[in-house]
Design a protein around this motif. Structure first.
Motif, PDB file in Angstrom:
ATOM      1  N   ILE A   1       0.771  -1.080   0.068  1.00 28.37           N
ATOM      2  CA  ILE A   1       0.272   0.858   0.032  1.00 28.37           C
ATOM      3  C   ILE A   1       1.040   1.318  -0.212  1.00 28.37           C
ATOM      4  CG2 ILE A   1      -1.632   1.551   1.171  1.00 28.37           C
ATOM      5  CD1 ILE A   1      -2.392  -1.317   0.214  1.00 28.37           C
ATOM      6  N   TYR A   2       0.229   2.094  -0.848  1.00 25.84           N
ATOM      7  CA  TYR A   2       1.292   3.870  -1.072  1.00 25.84           C
ATOM      8  C   TYR A   2       0.963   4.548  -0.536  1.00 25.84           C
ATOM      9  CZ  TYR A   2       4.271   0.843  -4.885  1.00 25.84           C
ATOM     10  OH  TYR A   2       5.314  -0.171  -5.518  1.00 25.84           O
ATOM     11  N   ASP A   3       1.847   5.114   0.168  1.00 30.43           N
ATOM     12  CA  ASP A   3       1.482   6.692   0.353  1.00 30.43           C
ATOM     13  C   ASP A   3      -0.024   7.481  -0.846  1.00 30.43           C
ATOM     14  OD1 ASP A   3       1.863   8.910   2.565  1.00 30.43           O
ATOM     15  OD2 ASP A   3       2.112  10.137   1.187  1.00 30.43           O
ATOM     16  N   ARG A   4      -0.720   7.739   0.170  1.00 31.61           N
ATOM     17  CA  ARG A   4      -1.706   8.611  -1.365  1.00 31.61           C
ATOM     18  C   ARG A   4      -2.052   7.752  -2.405  1.00 31.61           C
ATOM     19  NH1 ARG A   4       1.376  12.053   1.918  1.00 31.61           N
ATOM     20  NH2 ARG A   4       0.427  13.979   3.265  1.00 31.61           N
ATOM     21  N   GLU A   5      -1.996   6.756  -1.959  1.00 31.40           N
ATOM     22  CA  GLU A   5      -2.790   6.077  -3.367  1.00 31.40           C
ATOM     23  C   GLU A   5      -3.949   6.368  -3.638  1.00 31.40           C
ATOM     24  OE1 GLU A   5      -2.562   0.682  -4.778  1.00 31.40           O
ATOM     25  OE2 GLU A   5      -1.329   1.823  -2.600  1.00 31.40           O
ATOM     26  N   TRP A   6      -5.063   6.600  -2.683  1.00 27.87           N
ATOM     27  CA  TRP A   6      -6.381   6.539  -3.102  1.00 27.87           C
ATOM     28  C   TRP A   6      -6.911   8.368  -2.920  1.00 27.87           C
ATOM     29  CZ3 TRP A   6      -5.242   2.145  -0.196  1.00 27.87           C
ATOM     30  CH2 TRP A   6      -5.657   0.999  -0.614  1.00 27.87           C
ATOM     31  N   MET A   7      -7.417   8.353  -3.241  1.00 28.80           N
ATOM     32  CA  MET A   7      -7.721  10.005  -2.639  1.00 28.80           C
ATOM     33  C   MET A   7      -9.632   9.998  -3.450  1.00 28.80           C
ATOM     34  SD  MET A   7      -6.310  13.614  -5.407  1.00 28.80           S
ATOM     35  CE  MET A   7      -7.561  12.804  -7.374  1.00 28.80           C
TER      36      MET A   7
ATOM     37  N   LEU B   1     -12.299   6.280 -14.341  1.00 27.74           N
ATOM     38  CA  LEU B   1     -12.361   8.045 -13.965  1.00 27.74           C
ATOM     39  C   LEU B   1     -11.530   8.868 -14.571  1.00 27.74           C
ATOM     40  CD1 LEU B   1     -14.135   9.625 -12.163  1.00 27.74           C
ATOM     41  CD2 LEU B   1     -13.096   7.656 -11.575  1.00 27.74           C
ATOM     42  N   ASN B   2     -11.040   9.866 -14.848  1.00 28.16           N
ATOM     43  CA  ASN B   2     -10.275  10.726 -15.158  1.00 28.16           C
ATOM     44  C   ASN B   2     -10.589  11.794 -13.747  1.00 28.16           C
ATOM     45  OD1 ASN B   2      -8.726  10.601 -17.478  1.00 28.16           O
ATOM     46  ND2 ASN B   2      -9.801  11.239 -18.645  1.00 28.16           N
ATOM     47  N   VAL B   3      -9.053  11.707 -12.961  1.00 27.26           N
ATOM     48  CA  VAL B   3      -9.504  12.668 -11.740  1.00 27.26           C
ATOM     49  C   VAL B   3      -9.173  14.192 -11.825  1.00 27.26           C
ATOM     50  CG1 VAL B   3     -10.678  10.644 -10.606  1.00 27.26           C
ATOM     51  CG2 VAL B   3      -7.748  11.706 -10.362  1.00 27.26           C
ATOM     52  N   ARG B   4      -9.038  15.185 -11.203  1.00 31.32           N
ATOM     53  CA  ARG B   4      -8.321  16.161 -11.185  1.00 31.32           C
ATOM     54  C   ARG B   4      -6.813  16.662  -9.737  1.00 31.32           C
ATOM     55  NH1 ARG B   4     -11.660  16.357 -14.737  1.00 31.32           N
ATOM     56  NH2 ARG B   4     -13.644  17.226 -13.550  1.00 31.32           N
ATOM     57  N   LEU B   5      -6.486  16.834  -9.950  1.00 28.42           N
ATOM     58  CA  LEU B   5      -5.589  17.600  -9.185  1.00 28.42           C
ATOM     59  C   LEU B   5      -4.869  18.374  -8.826  1.00 28.42           C
ATOM     60  CD1 LEU B   5      -4.359  16.764  -5.331  1.00 28.42           C
ATOM     61  CD2 LEU B   5      -3.227  14.696  -6.469  1.00 28.42           C
ATOM     62  N   TRP B   6      -4.611  19.480  -9.056  1.00 31.95           N
ATOM     63  CA  TRP B   6      -4.599  20.920  -9.019  1.00 31.95           C
ATOM     64  C   TRP B   6      -4.455  21.168 -10.156  1.00 31.95           C
ATOM     65  CZ3 TRP B   6      -5.704  21.991  -4.760  1.00 31.95           C
ATOM     66  CH2 TRP B   6      -5.258  21.474  -3.757  1.00 31.95           C
ATOM     67  N   ASP B   7      -2.738  20.714 -11.345  1.00 32.54           N
ATOM     68  CA  ASP B   7      -3.010  21.388 -12.756  1.00 32.54           C
ATOM     69  C   ASP B   7      -3.214  19.619 -13.745  1.00 32.54           C
ATOM     70  OD1 ASP B   7      -2.770  24.096 -12.812  1.00 32.54           O
ATOM     71  OD2 ASP B   7      -1.542  23.897 -12.342  1.00 32.54           O
ATOM     72  N   ASP B   8      -2.782  18.511 -12.585  1.00 27.45           N
ATOM     73  CA  ASP B   8      -2.880  17.121 -13.280  1.00 27.45           C
ATOM     74  C   ASP B   8      -4.461  16.852 -13.509  1.00 27.45           C
ATOM     75  OD1 ASP B   8      -0.074  17.873 -12.942  1.00 27.45           O
ATOM     76  OD2 ASP B   8      -0.509  16.750 -11.238  1.00 27.45           O
ATOM     77  N   THR B   9      -5.130  15.798 -14.585  1.00 28.11           N
ATOM     78  CA  THR B   9      -5.571  15.067 -14.981  1.00 28.11           C
ATOM     79  C   THR B   9      -4.852  13.807 -14.820  1.00 28.11           C
ATOM     80  OG1 THR B   9      -6.651  16.426 -15.852  1.00 28.11           O
ATOM     81  CG2 THR B   9      -7.376  14.483 -16.133  1.00 28.11           C
TER      82      THR B   9
ATOM     83  N   PHE C   1      -0.460  10.592  -5.278  1.00 23.80           N
ATOM     84  CA  PHE C   1      -2.170  11.407  -5.062  1.00 23.80           C
ATOM     85  C   PHE C   1      -1.617  12.511  -4.326  1.00 23.80           C
ATOM     86  CE2 PHE C   1      -5.271   8.420  -6.785  1.00 23.80           C
ATOM     87  CZ  PHE C   1      -5.548   9.670  -7.658  1.00 23.80           C
ATOM     88  N   SER C   2      -0.177  12.785  -4.170  1.00 22.19           N
ATOM     89  CA  SER C   2       0.919  13.965  -3.098  1.00 22.19           C
ATOM     90  C   SER C   2       0.162  15.220  -3.940  1.00 22.19           C
ATOM     91  CB  SER C   2       2.040  13.567  -2.633  1.00 22.19           C
ATOM     92  OG  SER C   2       2.895  13.673  -3.987  1.00 22.19           O
ATOM     93  N   ASP C   3       0.109  16.433  -2.663  1.00 24.53           N
ATOM     94  CA  ASP C   3       0.488  17.587  -3.369  1.00 24.53           C
ATOM     95  C   ASP C   3       1.247  17.656  -4.889  1.00 24.53           C
ATOM     96  OD1 ASP C   3      -1.941  18.688  -2.506  1.00 24.53           O
ATOM     97  OD2 ASP C   3      -0.364  19.828  -1.039  1.00 24.53           O
ATOM     98  N   GLY C   4       2.379  17.675  -4.631  1.00 24.03           N
ATOM     99  CA  GLY C   4       3.533  17.654  -5.890  1.00 24.03           C
ATOM    100  C   GLY C   4       4.679  16.432  -5.774  1.00 24.03           C
ATOM    101  N   TYR C   5       5.114  15.992  -4.814  1.00 28.96           N
ATOM    102  CA  TYR C   5       6.294  15.227  -4.311  1.00 28.96           C
ATOM    103  C   TYR C   5       5.509  13.948  -3.751  1.00 28.96           C
ATOM    104  CZ  TYR C   5       8.431  19.093  -6.827  1.00 28.96           C
ATOM    105  OH  TYR C   5       8.941  20.547  -7.964  1.00 28.96           O
ATOM    106  N   PRO C   6       6.510  13.255  -4.234  1.00 30.32           N
ATOM    107  CA  PRO C   6       6.037  11.672  -3.214  1.00 30.32           C
ATOM    108  C   PRO C   6       6.538  11.926  -1.560  1.00 30.32           C
ATOM    109  CG  PRO C   6       8.327  11.284  -4.144  1.00 30.32           C
ATOM    110  CD  PRO C   6       7.794  12.632  -4.740  1.00 30.32           C
ATOM    111  N   ILE C   7       7.383  12.115  -0.846  1.00 30.00           N
ATOM    112  CA  ILE C   7       7.652  12.506   0.563  1.00 30.00           C
ATOM    113  C   ILE C   7       8.157  13.648   0.800  1.00 30.00           C
ATOM    114  CG2 ILE C   7       9.019  10.909   2.182  1.00 30.00           C
ATOM    115  CD1 ILE C   7      10.714   9.435  -0.278  1.00 30.00           C
ATOM    116  N   LEU C   8       7.196  14.306   1.837  1.00 27.38           N
ATOM    117  CA  LEU C   8       7.570  14.853   3.384  1.00 27.38           C
ATOM    118  C   LEU C   8       8.109  15.064   4.247  1.00 27.38           C
ATOM    119  CD1 LEU C   8       6.431  17.810   3.303  1.00 27.38           C
ATOM    120  CD2 LEU C   8       4.409  17.276   4.220  1.00 27.38           C
ATOM    121  N   VAL C   9       9.110  15.864   4.590  1.00 28.94           N
ATOM    122  CA  VAL C   9      10.313  15.655   5.587  1.00 28.94           C
ATOM    123  C   VAL C   9      10.121  16.321   6.413  1.00 28.94           C
ATOM    124  CG1 VAL C   9      12.562  15.198   6.132  1.00 28.94           C
ATOM    125  CG2 VAL C   9      11.717  13.979   4.172  1.00 28.94           C
ATOM    126  N   ALA C  10      10.450  16.382   8.234  1.00 33.93           N
ATOM    127  CA  ALA C  10       9.896  17.522   8.330  1.00 33.93           C
ATOM    128  C   ALA C  10      10.618  17.349   9.609  1.00 33.93           C
ATOM    129  CB  ALA C  10       8.564  18.166   9.302  1.00 33.93           C
TER     130      ALA C  10
END
Length: 283
Positions: free
Chosen positions: A35-41, A95-103, A152-161
């Motif tokens: 199961i991947y990060d943000r695989e569902w939306m 179906l085609n889905v839209r996330l920001w500027d991507d379909t 389906f991340s906002d823009g990149y696959p990994i977020l680090v803090a």
């Protein structure tokens, strides 16, 4: 020595995460039990992405990975079981889905799942899953031309803090008479202990065993950090405090916390909480 102090995988974008002791790193982001990060939306009737920005109750949808299903829970509702096995790309509804500027193409989950997720969110919507034939390249503007993809991340696959970054923000919040915030308000995948506040902004790479991550872009923040992840309600917004010192000129003054990253070595390697990290600074 810096160490990896927390790992969180978010199976469904903008819903609750799953805290893990160890995880596999892939070019698409974190993965466990296939199961991947943000695989569902969650999407509306037109296929547009829905998030906590508009529907804070999504924070209360809690996924759990079982042997063969993804179990979803929400307050006052019966549990829902979603099969983990991928549908047949040739015959499954999509179906085609839209996330920001991507379909991108996605599998459409069934009517029962759509009814459940609509009741949990409080608005008509559907749950979709990233299609096996889909590909979503990231913008190479920030990667120095390095090619990478994400789901389906906002823009990149990994977020680090860095944990010290949150400590720094919380000191300012408390000094202003506000409550300190937990790290889940910022929803990072990986948290690093043992570096200075916001040192992650200036890292050239993070090496964890054989894994090498390249930080590529500061993470601009929307109103989501004001959503209490335990109640699904908007609370005090830290943005006014962040405005005083977290505006990034290179992002037109966007307020940033955490760094988006891509994997450049160590595909399919495991990392674990407590593992040492070699942080190489970009200067």
């Amino acid at each position: 020595m810096p160490v990896l102090s927390a790992i969180t995988l978010y199976p469904i974008k903008s819903c609750a995460g799953i805290s893990l002791d160890e995880v596999t790193l892939t070019p698409l982001g974190l993965m466990t039990e296939q199961i991947y990060d943000r695989e569902w939306m969650v999407v509306d009737g037109n296929g547009n992405c829905l998030t906590q920005r508009e529907h804070p109750r999504m924070a209360l949808i809690k996924p759990t990975i079982k042997a063969t299903t993804l179990e979803l829970q929400a307050p006052g509702m019966l549990r829902l079981e979603i099969p983990l096995g991928l549908p047949d790309p040739a015959s499954a509804p999509s179906l085609n889905v839209r996330l920001w500027d991507d379909t991108v193409q996605a599998y459409d989950c069934d009517a029962l799942t759509a009814e459940w997720i609509s009741n949990a969110v409080g608005a008509p919507c559907r749950l979709v899953r990233f299609h096996a034939n889909a590909e979503r390249p990231v913008s190479t503007k920030w990667t120095d031309g390095v090619q990478a993809t994400t789901m389906f991340s906002d823009g990149y696959p990994i977020l680090v803090a860095g944990s010290a970054s949150l400590d720094d923000l919380n000191q300012k919040l408390v000094a202003a008479g506000r409550q300190a915030l937990p790290m889940n308000r910022f929803r990072p995948n990986l948290v690093i202990d043992g570096i200075e506040a916001f040192e992650e902004d200036y890292a050239e790479s993070y090496q964890i065993g054989e894994v090498v991550l390249k930080p590529v872009k500061p993470c601009p923040r929307c109103p989501m950090p004001s959503v209490d992840q335990a109640t699904g309600e908007f609370g005090p917004d830290p943005m006014d405090i962040m405005q005083s010192y977290r505006a990034k000129p290179e992002l037109e003054g966007a307020l940033c916390f955490g760094m988006n990253a891509i994997l450049i070595a160590g595909d399919d390697q495991r990392v674990r909480v407590g593992q040492e990290i070699e942080v190489t600074l970009a200067f």
